[in-house]
Design a protein around this motif. Structure first.
Motif, PDB file in Angstrom:
ATOM      1  N   GLY A  58       0.814  -1.215   0.000  1.00 44.80           N
ATOM      2  CA  GLY A  58       0.000   0.000   0.000  1.00 44.80           C
ATOM      3  C   GLY A  58       0.842   1.256   0.000  1.00 44.80           C
ATOM      4  O   GLY A  58       2.068   1.220  -0.035  1.00 44.80           O
ATOM      5  N   LEU A  59       0.146   2.396   0.055  1.00 47.34           N
ATOM      6  CA  LEU A  59       0.812   3.694   0.016  1.00 47.34           C
ATOM      7  C   LEU A  59       1.408   3.990   1.393  1.00 47.34           C
ATOM      8  O   LEU A  59       0.702   4.340   2.336  1.00 47.34           O
ATOM      9  N   LYS A  87      -4.233   3.663   2.962  1.00 44.43           N
ATOM     10  CA  LYS A  87      -3.725   2.825   4.040  1.00 44.43           C
ATOM     11  C   LYS A  87      -3.192   1.503   3.490  1.00 44.43           C
ATOM     12  O   LYS A  87      -3.730   0.965   2.526  1.00 44.43           O
ATOM     13  N   PRO A  88      -2.146   0.968   4.112  1.00 47.46           N
ATOM     14  CA  PRO A  88      -1.592  -0.306   3.653  1.00 47.46           C
ATOM     15  C   PRO A  88      -2.473  -1.486   4.032  1.00 47.46           C
ATOM     16  O   PRO A  88      -3.307  -1.403   4.936  1.00 47.46           O
ATOM     17  N   MET A  89      -2.287  -2.569   3.316  1.00 45.20           N
ATOM     18  CA  MET A  89      -2.904  -3.848   3.641  1.00 45.20           C
ATOM     19  C   MET A  89      -1.813  -4.790   4.128  1.00 45.20           C
ATOM     20  O   MET A  89      -0.635  -4.577   3.865  1.00 45.20           O
ATOM     21  N   ALA A  90      -2.208  -5.846   4.794  1.00 43.90           N
ATOM     22  CA  ALA A  90      -1.212  -6.784   5.307  1.00 43.90           C
ATOM     23  C   ALA A  90      -1.644  -8.217   5.063  1.00 43.90           C
ATOM     24  O   ALA A  90      -2.836  -8.505   4.866  1.00 43.90           O
ATOM     25  N   PHE A 227      10.044  -7.370   6.734  1.00 41.98           N
ATOM     26  CA  PHE A 227       9.097  -8.425   6.379  1.00 41.98           C
ATOM     27  C   PHE A 227       9.563  -9.799   6.861  1.00 41.98           C
ATOM     28  O   PHE A 227       8.770 -10.728   6.956  1.00 41.98           O
ATOM     29  N   GLY A 228      10.849  -9.939   7.121  1.00 40.43           N
ATOM     30  CA  GLY A 228      11.368 -11.207   7.603  1.00 40.43           C
ATOM     31  C   GLY A 228      11.331 -12.310   6.568  1.00 40.43           C
ATOM     32  O   GLY A 228      11.252 -13.495   6.919  1.00 40.43           O
TER      33      GLY A 228
END
Length: 255
Positions: A58-59, A87-90, A227-228
């Motif tokens: 996302g932004l 907003k970002p998504m996960a 992010f691992g």
């Protein structure tokens, strides 16, 4: 062409007095989007503009920082939103969203066009000197915009997915294309790079591909390591080299 509507905006001055950062709300594909405009008002007259398409999550600060850097160089930059709400998504939600768009190039192009319309509506934009850049799936979006016939003089994809469901549409590309890919990017394997080469060659596009040794996916994002994931890693030398390659292309096409 998708009709997009700017519904509200908030202006905030950051850094030096001439830099204007503005959040712009608009609609696309039934979603309320929130993108970010960056303009250095110390530059005068009509000037080139750059559409910035964010990474899959996302932004976030990553794309916003790139837009601000472009504004500091004199470009009018707009970082679009293709998820909604700015907003970002996960996790699974983000993957489902991106995977759905990967199989829907027309929808992807409409989302990109909505952001491009916002950029083109800004005062001072020279519509004859516009570029689109993107990161991760945002790079795919920038490429799809070009495949859809958008009037873009330059398109740049950073660690971008290169595959498309409509490779024949590359015949609609009118500008110059640069893709910057990590040699060790497992998400953009050699087979995908070869298919992209064949697509560009068949359409007689003015294109180039830079492949960077030691670089994996998301090599431009300093937070990629968070992010691992072994496949996702920041690589500062490639971040800097690919940015210079973009600036070189802009010098040929929109400056």
């Amino acid at each position: 062409m998708l009709e997009s509507a700017v519904t509200s905006n908030t202006i905030e001055t950051v850094g030096r007095d001439a830099m204007r950062i503005e959040d712009i709300a608009y609609t696309a594909e039934g979603r309320d989007m929130l993108g970010m405009l960056a303009v250095d008002e110390s530059y005068e007259g009509a000037r080139p503009a750059v559409l910035v398409c964010h990474e899959g999550p996302g932004l976030e600060d990553h794309a916003k920082t790139k837009a601000t850097r472009l504004a500091e160089l004199g470009y009018i930059a707009f970082a679009l939103d293709y998820h909604g709400g700015g907003k970002p998504m996960a996790g699974d939600e983000m993957m489902a969203r991106v995977m759905g768009l990967m199989g829907a190039p027309e929808e992807t192009r409409r989302l990109g066009t909505a952001g491009l319309d916002v950029l083109l509506a800004q005062p001072g934009v020279d519509a004859s000197r516009v570029a689109a850049i993107g990161y991760c799936f945002g790079g795919t979006m920038a490429l799809e915009l070009a495949r859809g016939g958008a009037d873009l003089k330059a398109v740049v994809g950073f660690h971008s997915g290169l595959a498309t469901a409509r490779p024949q549409d590359a015949a609609n590309i009118t500008g110059k294309v640069l893709v910057c890919i990590g040699a060790d990017d497992a998400m953009v394997p050699l087979e995908q790079r070869i298919a992209f080469e064949e697509e560009m060659r068949a359409a007689d596009v003015d294109w180039r591909m830079n492949v960077y040794g030691g670089a994996r996916h998301s090599f431009t994002n300093p937070r990629a390591d968070d992010f691992g994931m072994d496949a996702v890693k920041y690589h500062q030398p490639t971040d800097e080299r690919s940015w210079r390659a973009m600036i070189d292309l802009f010098g040929e096409s929109i400056d």
